[in-house]
Design a protein around this motif. Structure first.
Motif, PDB file in Angstrom:
ATOM      1  N   LEU A  81       1.063  -1.033  -0.041  1.00 22.68           N
ATOM      2  CA  LEU A  81       0.008   0.083  -0.193  1.00 22.68           C
ATOM      3  C   LEU A  81       0.993   1.271   0.220  1.00 22.68           C
ATOM      4  CD1 LEU A  81      -2.889   1.262   0.411  1.00 22.68           C
ATOM      5  CD2 LEU A  81      -2.443   1.050   2.820  1.00 22.68           C
ATOM      6  N   THR A 218      -3.215   8.287  -1.327  1.00 19.81           N
ATOM      7  CA  THR A 218      -3.101   6.821  -1.331  1.00 19.81           C
ATOM      8  C   THR A 218      -3.133   6.362  -2.940  1.00 19.81           C
ATOM      9  OG1 THR A 218      -4.187   6.960   0.705  1.00 19.81           O
ATOM     10  CG2 THR A 218      -4.201   4.736  -0.393  1.00 19.81           C
ATOM     11  N   ARG A 220      -4.063   3.843  -5.562  1.00 18.40           N
ATOM     12  CA  ARG A 220      -4.835   2.616  -5.958  1.00 18.40           C
ATOM     13  C   ARG A 220      -5.267   2.663  -7.490  1.00 18.40           C
ATOM     14  NH1 ARG A 220      -7.969   5.173  -1.640  1.00 18.40           N
ATOM     15  NH2 ARG A 220      -7.916   3.937   0.178  1.00 18.40           N
ATOM     16  N   ASP A 221      -5.021   1.401  -7.949  1.00 20.55           N
ATOM     17  CA  ASP A 221      -5.028   1.222  -9.537  1.00 20.55           C
ATOM     18  C   ASP A 221      -4.362   2.581 -10.276  1.00 20.55           C
ATOM     19  OD1 ASP A 221      -6.388  -0.921  -9.066  1.00 20.55           O
ATOM     20  OD2 ASP A 221      -8.374   0.045  -8.917  1.00 20.55           O
TER      21      ASP A 221
END
Length: 227
Positions: A81, A218, A220-221
């Motif tokens: 992450l 963050t 994501r994808d």
């Protein structure tokens, strides 16, 4: 992709909170559940501000900007992450990491990567107009990234995530001890002086503010959104 040799004395695998510098540092550390990329006068502060304003930022926009984008891309490829941290959102990053650990219901490892700055050896000696050998690329220590990474480690420690490596602990104490001088240190640093000379003093002053953003970029994808 992070793949340090088993038992490497430099992988900091015995510690929950780890710290190293640049893309090589990411590769040197043991794989971590969460990677926090700290590039204070690069993507970290800029993207945090855009995210706070409601935007989404594609990773592809960052990969050519300084060094933080390339580190984030490598960390994402490892399955971690990926968060962007800086002085402006250090506390919010720590809250996001703590939330991730609670979501997982398990001890969560954290690698804090101070980006530093990749420059050619020629650029360091003031002769940027002269070509440098391809392999003459060096990582410049950036005080703003040391303080930003230390602020993140400090915030993690204050939330109980305090099993830190010596490298992370030293950065944390630097941030604690010099916290009152951050504005001066950043404006007087090499990065600060470079921005000031380019007429961008407001950028370094904005980057020197502590815990003024609640937004945590963050990944994501392939897109940075709010944590």
């Amino acid at each position: 992709m992070p793949s340090p040799a088993a038992g490497s004395p430099f992988d900091q695998s015995r510690y929950q909170v780890r710290l190293d510098w640049g893309r090589a540092g990411l590769e040197r550390l043991a794989p971590a559940d969460v990677v926090v990329v700290v590039d204070v006068v690069g993507p970290s502060s800029a993207v945090a501000a855009r995210i706070a304003a409601g935007a989404e930022v594609a990773l592809a926009e960052l990969e050519a900007e300084r060094d933080g984008g390339a580190i984030a891309a490598a960390a994402a490829a490892s399955g971690s992450l990926v968060l962007l941290g800086c002085l402006r959102n250090a506390g919010a990053v720590a809250d996001a990491v703590l939330g991730e650990q609670q979501r997982r219901g398990a001890r969560t490892s954290i690698a804090v990567i101070a980006a530093g700055e990749q420059r050619t050896a020629a650029a360091f000696d003031g002769s940027e107009g002269r070509p440098a050998p391809v392999d003459a690329v060096e990582l410049r220590f950036a005080v703003e990234d040391l303080l930003g990474a230390g602020a993140v480690v400090d915030a993690l420690s204050r939330r109980g995530l305090d099993h830190t490596s010596p490298e992370a602990a030293a950065a944390c104490e630097a941030a604690r001890g010099l916290g009152g001088a951050v504005r001066h240190l950043l404006t007087a640093s090499g990065s600060g002086q470079e921005l000031i000379a380019a007429g961008r003093r407001d950028e370094i002053l904005a980057a020197a503010q502590l815990d003024v953003d609640a937004a945590v970029p963050t990944l994501r994808d392939g897109v940075f959104t709010v944590a």
